[in-house]
Design a protein around this motif. Sequence first.
Motif, PDB file in Angstrom:
ATOM      1  N   GLY A   1       0.817  -1.212   0.000  1.00  0.00           N
ATOM      2  CA  GLY A   1       0.000   0.000   0.000  1.00  0.00           C
ATOM      3  C   GLY A   1       0.845   1.255   0.000  1.00  0.00           C
ATOM      4  N   SER A   2       1.952   1.228   0.746  1.00  0.00           N
ATOM      5  CA  SER A   2       2.850   2.385   0.766  1.00  0.00           C
ATOM      6  C   SER A   2       3.500   2.605  -0.594  1.00  0.00           C
ATOM      7  CB  SER A   2       3.924   2.181   1.835  1.00  0.00           C
ATOM      8  OG  SER A   2       4.836   3.253   1.863  1.00  0.00           O
ATOM      9  N   MET A   3       3.872   1.524  -1.274  1.00  0.00           N
ATOM     10  CA  MET A   3       4.472   1.675  -2.598  1.00  0.00           C
ATOM     11  C   MET A   3       3.454   2.172  -3.618  1.00  0.00           C
ATOM     12  SD  MET A   3       7.272  -1.366  -3.079  1.00  0.00           S
ATOM     13  CE  MET A   3       6.219  -2.728  -2.565  1.00  0.00           C
ATOM     14  N   VAL A   4       2.189   1.747  -3.498  1.00  0.00           N
ATOM     15  CA  VAL A   4       1.146   2.272  -4.378  1.00  0.00           C
ATOM     16  C   VAL A   4       0.980   3.777  -4.165  1.00  0.00           C
ATOM     17  CG1 VAL A   4      -1.327   2.202  -4.875  1.00  0.00           C
ATOM     18  CG2 VAL A   4      -0.064   0.068  -4.556  1.00  0.00           C
ATOM     19  N   TYR A   5       0.969   4.196  -2.899  1.00  0.00           N
ATOM     20  CA  TYR A   5       0.867   5.622  -2.566  1.00  0.00           C
ATOM     21  C   TYR A   5       2.037   6.408  -3.158  1.00  0.00           C
ATOM     22  CZ  TYR A   5       0.864   9.795   0.447  1.00  0.00           C
ATOM     23  OH  TYR A   5       0.880  11.071   0.915  1.00  0.00           O
ATOM     24  N   SER A   6       3.267   5.876  -3.009  1.00  0.00           N
ATOM     25  CA  SER A   6       4.444   6.550  -3.565  1.00  0.00           C
ATOM     26  C   SER A   6       4.406   6.541  -5.083  1.00  0.00           C
ATOM     27  CB  SER A   6       5.721   5.865  -3.058  1.00  0.00           C
ATOM     28  OG  SER A   6       5.794   5.895  -1.651  1.00  0.00           O
ATOM     29  N   GLY A   7       3.905   5.442  -5.674  1.00  0.00           N
ATOM     30  CA  GLY A   7       3.822   5.377  -7.126  1.00  0.00           C
ATOM     31  C   GLY A   7       2.852   6.392  -7.697  1.00  0.00           C
ATOM     32  N   LEU A   8       1.720   6.594  -7.024  1.00  0.00           N
ATOM     33  CA  LEU A   8       0.780   7.615  -7.477  1.00  0.00           C
ATOM     34  C   LEU A   8       1.377   9.007  -7.333  1.00  0.00           C
ATOM     35  CD1 LEU A   8      -2.581   6.235  -6.027  1.00  0.00           C
ATOM     36  CD2 LEU A   8      -1.852   6.259  -8.416  1.00  0.00           C
ATOM     37  N   GLU A   9       2.098   9.249  -6.240  1.00  0.00           N
ATOM     38  CA  GLU A   9       2.781  10.535  -6.089  1.00  0.00           C
ATOM     39  C   GLU A   9       3.846  10.721  -7.172  1.00  0.00           C
ATOM     40  OE1 GLU A   9       4.334  11.066  -2.133  1.00  0.00           O
ATOM     41  OE2 GLU A   9       2.672  12.424  -1.696  1.00  0.00           O
ATOM     42  N   PHE A  10       4.530   9.630  -7.510  1.00  0.00           N
ATOM     43  CA  PHE A  10       5.546   9.689  -8.566  1.00  0.00           C
ATOM     44  C   PHE A  10       4.913  10.052  -9.907  1.00  0.00           C
ATOM     45  CE2 PHE A  10       8.010   7.584 -11.905  1.00  0.00           C
ATOM     46  CZ  PHE A  10       9.276   8.105 -11.673  1.00  0.00           C
ATOM     47  N   GLY A  11       3.727   9.495 -10.200  1.00  0.00           N
ATOM     48  CA  GLY A  11       3.088   9.741 -11.479  1.00  0.00           C
ATOM     49  C   GLY A  11       2.435  11.093 -11.607  1.00  0.00           C
ATOM     50  N   GLN A  12       2.023  11.692 -10.465  1.00  0.00           N
ATOM     51  CA  GLN A  12       1.277  12.940 -10.575  1.00  0.00           C
ATOM     52  C   GLN A  12       2.148  14.112 -11.012  1.00  0.00           C
ATOM     53  OE1 GLN A  12      -0.357  13.929  -6.785  1.00  0.00           O
ATOM     54  NE2 GLN A  12       1.624  14.042  -5.753  1.00  0.00           N
ATOM     55  N   TYR A  13       3.468  14.017 -10.820  1.00  0.00           N
ATOM     56  CA  TYR A  13       4.332  15.131 -11.202  1.00  0.00           C
ATOM     57  C   TYR A  13       4.558  15.196 -12.713  1.00  0.00           C
ATOM     58  CZ  TYR A  13       5.157  15.362  -6.236  1.00  0.00           C
ATOM     59  OH  TYR A  13       4.974  15.463  -4.871  1.00  0.00           O
ATOM     60  N   PHE A  14       4.285  14.093 -13.427  1.00  0.00           N
ATOM     61  CA  PHE A  14       4.437  14.120 -14.876  1.00  0.00           C
ATOM     62  C   PHE A  14       3.229  14.758 -15.558  1.00  0.00           C
ATOM     63  CE2 PHE A  14       7.190  10.665 -13.492  1.00  0.00           C
ATOM     64  CZ  PHE A  14       8.370  11.001 -14.155  1.00  0.00           C
ATOM     65  N   ALA A  15       2.134  14.955 -14.793  1.00  0.00           N
ATOM     66  CA  ALA A  15       0.952  15.629 -15.343  1.00  0.00           C
ATOM     67  C   ALA A  15       0.781  17.019 -14.754  1.00  0.00           C
ATOM     68  CB  ALA A  15      -0.297  14.786 -15.066  1.00  0.00           C
ATOM     69  N   ARG A  16       1.878  17.579 -14.203  1.00  0.00           N
ATOM     70  CA  ARG A  16       1.782  18.869 -13.523  1.00  0.00           C
ATOM     71  C   ARG A  16       1.686  20.006 -14.538  1.00  0.00           C
ATOM     72  NH1 ARG A  16       7.017  17.294 -13.793  1.00  0.00           N
ATOM     73  NH2 ARG A  16       8.591  18.844 -14.304  1.00  0.00           N
ATOM     74  N   ASP A  17       1.291  21.196 -14.023  1.00  0.00           N
ATOM     75  CA  ASP A  17       1.217  22.394 -14.859  1.00  0.00           C
ATOM     76  C   ASP A  17       2.616  22.935 -15.137  1.00  0.00           C
ATOM     77  OD1 ASP A  17      -1.528  22.185 -14.809  1.00  0.00           O
ATOM     78  OD2 ASP A  17      -1.717  23.422 -13.001  1.00  0.00           O
TER      79      ASP A  17
END
Length: 485
Positions: free
Chosen positions: A57-73
Motif C-alpha cells: 500500500g505504501s508503494m502504491v501511494y508513492s507510485g501515485l505521487e511519482f506519477g502525478q508530477y508528470f501531469a503537472r502544470d
Amino acid sequence: MCFLYAMTLKERAVNNIISRHRRTGVVCQCPDSCYKKDIVRYGSFYLRLGAMGFGIGSMVYSGLEFGQYFARDSHCDDTVLVFRSATRMLLTLMQIQFMFLNNKDLKMGRYVPVARFGLMHMIATNLCEWLYVLVEETKHEIEHLSHYDVSDHANDEEANETDAAFNTTELHRLRRGVPSHLCSRTNIVGMLVQKSSPYLFPCTVEYSLICAVTLYEMWKHIRIPPPIRVTHHVCSQSIGRDFSSNSLNGLRSAHHFTLDCDSSQKGLCAGILVLVLTIISLVLFLVLHNEENYVQLAVYEVSICEMCIYILCTLAVLACMVRIRVLPAETGHGLGLDNSLLVMAQAGMYVYCIFSIIGFNYAEKTDVPGGAAIEILALMQTTVQTILVLDASSRRCRTKADRRRKPGRELISFLLVANAAVWMINVMQKGHAEYSPQHLKFFGVWPWTVITHISMPLAIFYRFHSTICLFEIWKASYKLKREHC
C-alpha cells in the motif's frame, strides 16, 4: 543493507568454492557456515504478512505521487520530489526483503559497529517518513476542507475570509515563482491521490511503525558471535549429502505449519455473521451518505451497528478473561514484539476516543445518535481487550483436560473476526475528517484534522494487529508441550 548484502554475496561465493572442493574430496577447512543455523525471525508470520501488505500500500501511494508530477502544470517545478517518491518506493521494497523475506541470518554480529549504526539510522528514517507523510496529508486535507461546504456548521463570513486569505497566499506564491504544494493535486493523477490518500497513507504510517519497532528488536539482539573451533576434515561427497539432507530437514521443520480448528466453529460462525452485517451496514452508509435526503439515516444505521459490535466484543472479552484464567501462566515471557506494537497502537485509540468524547460532549448539536456513548464503549472495549491479550499471550495448556476443553477458544475466534469488522468501519468511515462536521466546528479544521491524522492510523492498526495477537493466542495457547503429555 547494501553492505550486508555484499558480505552475504561474498560468503556465498566462498561457500560455492568449498562445495566444489567437497565434491572432489579435497581436504578443506569447513567454516561456521557449514553447520546448520537456526533461522532468525522477528515477529509472527502474520505480522510479517501484514507488513508486506502495508508495504505494498505504501508503494502504491508513492507510485501515485511519482506519477502525478508528470501531469503537472507548466508553472510547477517539483522535479526533486519525483526522486523522493522513487527512492521511497525503493527503500520500502528493500526493507520488505531485508526484514521479512530473508531466509538467512545476515550475520550482523560480525560487523557490530556498521550494523548498529545502520539499523539505528533505518529506525530514524522510518520515523521521519512517518512524520513527513503525516504532515503532508494533514496539509492536503486542510486544503481540501477549506473548500468544503461548512455553511451549516460554521460562520459563513469566517469561512469566506479563510478562503480569501488562502487564495491570496497561493496567488502570491505563483507570482513569486515558488512551487506550491497545490500543484501536485490539481491534475487528474493528483485528484486520484487526493481521493485514495485516506486509504493509502495509513499504510505508510503503519508500515513505518512496524519497521521501526522490528528494526529496534534487531538492534537489541545484535551480538558478537562466539569463536568457533575449526577442524580439518575431508569434505567428501557423502558428508556433503549428509549435510544437505540435515539442512533440508531443518528447514522443513522450521516451515512446518499446522492448524487445529477444534472448539472454534461456533465463534467463527458468530464472527462471520457480525462481519457480514457490518459489510452490509457500510455499503448502505457509503451509498446513502451521498443522497441528501438519506444522510441522517446512513449515520444512524452505521452508528447503531458500531455500538452493537462494541457491546458484543466487550461481553466476549470479559467472558474470555474469566474462562482463560484456568490455563496457567508461564513466567519469563517479556512484552514481546507483537504486544509492544499493540500497546503503542492502543495509545492512538486513547487519543482518538478521548478527543471524540470531548467533541460530542461540548458540540451544540450532533448528527450521530449516542456518539459519546459509542466512543466510551470503544475506549472500554479496547482497554479490556489489550489486558486480555497481554494476559493470555503467556498462558499455555498443561494438562490433557485443558487441551480437550480449550477454555475461551470460541470467544477468541469470535473476537478475531469481530476486530476485522471494526477495522473495516475505521477504514471506510472514521478515517475521514469531513465525516465528523460537529468536531470540525468545535475543534476547528486545523486541530481536528491533525488529531484525526495522528490517531486514526494507529487506531486502524490496533484493530489489524489485534487480529494477529488473538490468532497467535488461538494457535499457541492451546497446544500441549511434549513434556506435559
